[in-house]
Enzyme design. Sequence first.
Site, PDB file in Angstrom:
ATOM      1  N   VAL A 157       0.846  -0.995   0.355  1.00  0.00           N
ATOM      2  CA  VAL A 157      -0.424   0.030  -0.133  1.00  0.00           C
ATOM      3  C   VAL A 157       0.714   1.174   0.133  1.00  0.00           C
ATOM      4  O   VAL A 157      -0.021   2.015  -0.277  1.00  0.00           O
ATOM      5  CB  VAL A 157      -0.905  -0.096   1.284  1.00  0.00           C
ATOM      6  CG1 VAL A 157      -1.776  -0.977   1.260  1.00  0.00           C
ATOM      7  CG2 VAL A 157      -0.572  -0.606   2.562  1.00  0.00           C
ATOM      8  N   TYR A 176      -0.404   6.910  16.335  1.00  0.00           N
ATOM      9  CA  TYR A 176      -1.561   5.982  15.918  1.00  0.00           C
ATOM     10  C   TYR A 176      -2.626   6.112  15.988  1.00  0.00           C
ATOM     11  O   TYR A 176      -3.669   6.368  15.084  1.00  0.00           O
ATOM     12  CB  TYR A 176      -1.915   4.650  17.246  1.00  0.00           C
ATOM     13  CG  TYR A 176      -2.951   3.485  16.666  1.00  0.00           C
ATOM     14  CD1 TYR A 176      -2.473   2.866  15.333  1.00  0.00           C
ATOM     15  CD2 TYR A 176      -3.909   3.548  16.815  1.00  0.00           C
ATOM     16  CE1 TYR A 176      -3.682   1.803  14.929  1.00  0.00           C
ATOM     17  CE2 TYR A 176      -4.658   2.617  16.541  1.00  0.00           C
ATOM     18  CZ  TYR A 176      -4.957   1.719  15.457  1.00  0.00           C
ATOM     19  OH  TYR A 176      -5.886   0.461  14.687  1.00  0.00           O
ATOM     20  N   THR A 189      -6.146  -9.732  17.707  1.00  0.00           N
ATOM     21  CA  THR A 189      -5.487 -10.124  16.404  1.00  0.00           C
ATOM     22  C   THR A 189      -3.802 -10.748  16.898  1.00  0.00           C
ATOM     23  O   THR A 189      -3.335 -10.311  17.914  1.00  0.00           O
ATOM     24  CB  THR A 189      -5.187  -8.947  15.867  1.00  0.00           C
ATOM     25  OG1 THR A 189      -4.800  -7.621  16.012  1.00  0.00           O
ATOM     26  CG2 THR A 189      -7.223  -8.192  15.512  1.00  0.00           C
TER      27      THR A 189
END
Length: 249
Positions: free
Chosen positions: A54, A145, A180
């Site tokens: 990306v 973030y 995750t």
Amino acid sequence: MSSFSTLVAVVTGGGSGIGAAVAAEFRARGARVGVLDLDPGEPADGLLPVIADVTHRGSLQSAMTTVADTFGGIDILVNSAGIGAIGPVEGNDDDEWHRVLDVNVVGIARATSAALPFLRRSEHGAIVNLSSIAATAGLVQRALYSASKGAVHSLTLAMAADLVSEGIRVNCLAPGTVDTPWVQRLLARTDDPEGERTRLAARQPTGRLVSAAEVAAAAAYLASPEAGATTGMSLAVDGGMSGLRLPRK
């Protein structure tokens, strides 16, 4: 929810974590799915892994063309590729600020630009961006973030405004802390992994982490033609963290 059997989806960051769960959910609903990732996994029936980065526009343009040529078009784009960052505002140097924003924000712009020629040909064009609870809630040690995900939220609104007249819906998901591999690696680097996991779970009113499958189901809703009147929205999948204020025990 209706079958996705006539739809083609592309999931960036679909090789692991939330992206992999989204790809699996869409495929289970009948969609053909292009998985774009640096490590996109193995091919399967209705699942096309394509190596893509990306941070490189040409890589994404080539990957989108490969998916569209293989499956006959693209109807849905899920921008799931992203990286994390820890620390206060002074806790990351300029290189890290540029790296995280390049992946988490500019990466969405690049992937969307590459997919738009195909989305514009679809009768059910939809884009789902992965934001975060960090976009709207001040979390400690998450300055970089949070900045990146706040930008994703704003970018989603702007994209939705630009594309609504073309019949392309744009929404974002704002998960809480999701169970995750990235979160597991983050916990492993702490002095007390089990204690830190307990604290992260307790931060959400449900008392547990969000599952990747729950985020994937929300992505399926937003991408579905049945959500045709939903655009420019952020859907929280955060165990009640953004809206509930429970008394301290």
